[in-house]
Design a protein around this motif. Structure first.
Motif, short mmCIF file in Angstrom:
data_model
loop_
_atom_site.label_atom_id
_atom_site.label_comp_id
_atom_site.label_asym_id
_atom_site.label_seq_id
_atom_site.Cartn_x
_atom_site.Cartn_y
_atom_site.Cartn_z
N UNK A 1 28.56 -1.00 -15.87
CA UNK A 1 28.08 -0.20 -16.67
C UNK A 1 27.75 1.05 -16.20
N UNK A 2 27.81 1.23 -14.87
CA UNK A 2 27.46 2.47 -14.16
C UNK A 2 28.91 2.97 -14.08
N UNK A 3 29.45 4.10 -14.91
CA UNK A 3 30.53 4.35 -14.62
C UNK A 3 30.69 5.49 -13.32
N UNK B 1 29.29 8.69 -12.84
CA UNK B 1 27.80 8.89 -12.70
C UNK B 1 27.18 9.29 -11.33
N UNK C 1 17.35 4.88 -10.65
CA UNK C 1 17.46 3.83 -11.57
C UNK C 1 16.51 2.59 -11.04
#
Lengths: 276, 332
Positions: B76-78, B81, B108
Motif C-alpha cells: 500500500x506504500x507506493x 512515497x 509511519x
C-alpha cells in the motif's frame, strides 16, 4: 451565465436586459469596469475544454477516512512536489490536523505540520513530520484529520472573485486561472475552510484542485496516490462502483461546516464534533 | 431638440460604443465559453504533466522489485512515497534511495497515541536504537518472519560434514584456497542456511553446489551453518589488481546498510563479504547482474553497476579484514 446551446433569441433578450442594467450602473463610472455577464464569443463545437476528456461525464468527489490516517504527512509531501507549492511549511494545498484530548481537558489541542514544535522535529521547513509531543502525556483520545479544498457545490470563493479567475468546472472542481487572478485575496477570506492561500512569489492565490491535471488523465490525485493507509478516497460519483461511491454508500459520512451552505464535496468518516 | 441635449446624447452614445469596443478588445476569446471564466484556462490547468507516475510506471523495468513489493506488507506504500516523484526518471538520472531509514520509517511507525491501533508501531528508544531499519527489514518485504532463518545446529557434527563434503573447495579452515570460491569461516549462519536451502530447493542453481546441497539433510545444513558461523575467519585482506579500492569504497556506501561499512553486516540474513577473493566477488556481482543469481535486493543494486564499478567494489571488500577485532554482535 450563458448557455451556448440556448436559442439565440433568449441570449439576445438576456443581453438587452443586462445592457439596461449596465446603462444605469454606468452613471457611477467605477461600476463600468465590471464586465457584464453575456454577449461573449459563441462557444465552438467542442463540448469540453480538455483534450480527450469529457468534463460533462464526471462528477468527482473526495473521501477522508480519519480512522485510518496515521499522520505520516506523505500526502503533504506528495502534494508539494506535484503542484509546485512553495517549499516552506506555511503554504500548502492539503494538510493534516492533529486533535488531542488530554485527560482532564475538555478542549482538544490542535496542531498541524507547520507548528513550530513539528517543524523542529522534522529538522527543516521542507520536511514534514508530527513531533511525538504527547508521548509522556496522558492522552484520552487523539486522531488525525486530513484536510483539503472541499470543492464546494456553491463555493463562496467563486462568488467573491472580481475577475472570473476562479470558477467551478463542470466535473465538480473549483479551479483558478493563474492569468486572470489579480491576487486580491477576497477568495482567501471568503473560504470558510481556510483552504486557500496567497502565493507571494507568483502573486496569485492557490489551493487544492484535486490534481486536475491528473484526474483528467485517469490518474488519482497525488495525495491519494501517496497515502499508505487508504485514508484518502477519490473517484467519480457517476460511477456507482467507484471507490468514492462505495465509500459514501457504505459509511455514515459527514461534511465540514454544513451550515455554511457551501455544500462541500469532501466526505468525512471518523471525525469529532470539534473538527470543522 | 436643443443643441446641448443632442450633444449630450451623442456623447453618451460615443462613450457607449467606446465601452463596447474596449470590452470586445479586452475580453479573452474563450471568456464566457462555458461561463464567467476563461474557457481555455481549464485546458491549461489540465495540460500540466504529472510528477507522480504511480507504481505501474516502475513495474516494467523494476519487475522483480515490483513483484516482491506488491506481494508484501508495504504494497500500500507506493514506490514514489519513499523514492520521490518519478517524473524525468530514468532520463534525468536515478531516484534517491533513502539514506536515513530510521527517520523515514518512523514517519509511519513511531508509536503515538494519535495513530490508529492497527498501524504497526515501535518505540524508537527501545527498538534497536541507533540502528538503521533496513539492517534487519527489507523495505520491500518488511516482515521479518522467514527472512532471518533460525540457526540451531550441532557445530561438532557440522565440522564432520564440512571435512567430508566441503573442505576440498572451501578449505580445511573454511578459507577457500581457490579465488573462485567463497570463504565460509565466520559467515552468518542464517545466510548459510538460506543459501544452502535455496541450492537444495533449486531456487538457486550452481553446477557445483546444487548436487552437494541436494545431498544434505535440513539437519546437516543447520549443523554446517552453526559450524561455519562459529569458525574464526583467518583469511588475510588481499590486494586486488582488478580494481581500485578507493573508488570501490565510495561505491560501497550504497551497500553498507546491509553489508556493513567494511563488509561485515549486522543482519545475519545477509552475507559478510569482507576478505572474500576479488574474483569470487566479481563473479557473484556479475551473476546477479545477469540474473543468474536471483535476489530482488541485489538485482536492483547491481543493475546500475559497470564492469569497472564491480571490479572496484571487489577490490575494496577483498581488502577488508574478515575477522575484525571487535566482532559485530549478531542480532537474534
Amino acid at each position: 451565465m450563458t448557455n451556448p446551446s440556448d436559442p439565440s433569441g433568449k441570449a439576445r433578450r438576456e443581453f438587452l436586459r443586462r445592457l439596461g442594467g449596465v446603462a444605469v450602473a454606468c452613471t457611477g463610472a467605477a461600476a463600468c469596469s465590471v464586465a457584464p455577464q453575456s454577449g461573449g464569443p459563441v462557444a465552438g463545437p467542442d463540448p469540453s475544454p480538455v483534450k480527450d476528456y469529457d468534463w460533462t461525464k464526471h462528477h468527482w468527489a473526495f473521501g477522508v477516512d480519519a480512522t485510518k490516517c496515521i499522520g505520516c504527512l506523505r500526502c503533504v509531501e506528495a502534494c508539494k512536489t506535484e503542484n509546485d507549492v512553495p517549499g516552506d511549511a506555511h503554504h500548502f494545498n492539503t494538510w493534516i490536523e492533529r486533535y488531542v484530548y488530554l485527560e482532564g481537558e475538555t478542549k482538544a489541542r490542535i496542531d498541524s505540520h507547520h507548528d513550530p514544535v513539528n517543524i523542529a522535529a522534522s529538522g527543516s521547513e521542507k520536511e514534514f513530520r508530527f513531533a511525538n509531543r504527547y508521548q509522556d502525556a496522558k492522552v484520552e483520545k487523539a486522531f488525525f484529520v486530513p484536510k483539503l479544498c472541499n470543492q464546494c457545490t456553491h463555493p463562496a470563493c467563486v462568488q467573491v472573485c472580481p475577475t472570473g479567475a476562479t470558477y467551478k468546472s463542470k466535473d465538480g472542481v473549483v479551479l483558478i486561472d493563474d492569468k486572470y487572478c489579480i491576487g486580491c485575496q477576497y477568495c482567501v477570506q471568503a473560504c470558510p475552510y481556510g483552504a486557500r492561500y496567497f502565493n507571494p512569489t507568483k502573486g496569485v492565490t492557490q489551493k487544492c484542485y484535486w490534481c486536475y491535471h491528473r484526474i483528467t488523465k485517469g490518474l488519482r490525485p497525488a495525495c491519494v496516490e501517496a497515502c499508505p493507509v487508504g485514508a484518502r478516497i477519490f473517484g467519480d460519483r457517476n460511477d456507482k462502483q467507484s471507490p468514492i461511491s462505495l465509500f459514501i454508500r457504505n459509511n455514515r459520512v459527514q461534511v465540514l461546516r454544513p451550515e455554511s451552505g457551501n455544500e462541500p464535496n469532501v466526505f468525512y468518516v471518523g471525525i469529532d464534533k470539534e473538527v470543522s | 431638440m436643443p443643441r446641448h441635449i443632442s450633444r449630450l446624447l451623442l456623447l453618451f452614445v460615443g462613450a457607449g460604443i467606446l465601452a463596447l469596443v474596449a470590452r470586445w478588445y479586452f475580453t479573452a476569446d474563450t471568456f464566457y465559453q462555458f461561463g464567467h471564466f476563461r474557457g481555455k484556462a481549464v485546458g491549461e490547468i489540465a495540460a500540466k504533466e504529472p510528477a507522480y507516475q504511480t507504481a505501474r510506471y516502475c513495474e516494467d523495468c523494476h519487475t522483480e522489485r515490483h513483484a516482491q513489493w506488491s506481494a508484501n506488507n508495504h504494497k500500500s506504500v507506493n514506490c514514489e512515497v519513499c523514492h520521490g516523484a518519478a517524473k524525468g526518471h530514468p532520463e534525468n538520472g536515478k531516484l534517491p534511495i533513502p539514506a536515513d531509514t530510521r527517520k523515514l520509517c518512523t514517519l509511519c511507525h513511531e508509536r503515538m497515541a494519535e495513530r490508529p491501533r492497527p498501524q504497526p508501531q515501535i518505540d524508537p528508544a527501545q527498538h534497536s536504537p541507533g540502528q538503521q531499519c533496513i539492517v534487519c527489514h527489507n523495505p520491500h518485504a518488511p516482515k521479518l518472519a522467514g527472512v532471518v532463518a533460525k540457526v540451531a545446529g550441532d557445530a561438532a557434527a557440522g565440522a564432520k560434514t564440512h571435512a567430508a563434503r566441503c573442505a576440498d573447495c572451501h578449505g580445511a579452515a573454511g578459507v577457500s584456497p581457490n579465488d573462485s570460491w567463497p570463504n565460509l569461516a565466520g559467515q552468518h549462519g542464517a545466510y548459510l542456511v538460506g543459501i544452502l536451502a535455496a541450492y537444495k530447493s533449486g531456487a538457486q542453481t550452481d553446477a557445483m553446489m546444487s548436487p552437494i546441497a541436494q545431498g544434505l539433510s535440513d539437519a546437516e545444513i543447520q549443523n554446517l551453518a552453526t559450524y561455519y558461523a562459529g569458525l574464526r575467519c583467518e583469511a588475510k585482506p588481499r590486494k586486488s589488481r582488478l580494481g581500485d579500492p578507493a573508488a570501490g569504497k565510495a561505491l560501497a556506501k550504497n551497500c553498507a546498510a546491509c553489508h556493513g561499512d567494511a563488509g561485515i553486516g549486522g543482519n545475519p540474513a545477509w552475507p559478510n563479504i569482507a576478505g572474500q577473493a576479488p574474483e569470487y566477488l566479481v563473479n557473484s556481482l556479475k551473476a546477479f547482474r545477469a540474473g543468474l543469481r536471483k535476489d530482488p535486493m541485489m538485482a536492483g543494486v547491481v543493475r546500475g553497476l559497470s564492469d569497472t564499478d564491480i571490479a572496484n567494489l571487489a577490490a575494496f571488500y577483498s581488502a577488508q579484514n574478515c575477522a575484525p577485532a571487535a566482532k559485530v554482535k549478531e542480532t537474534p
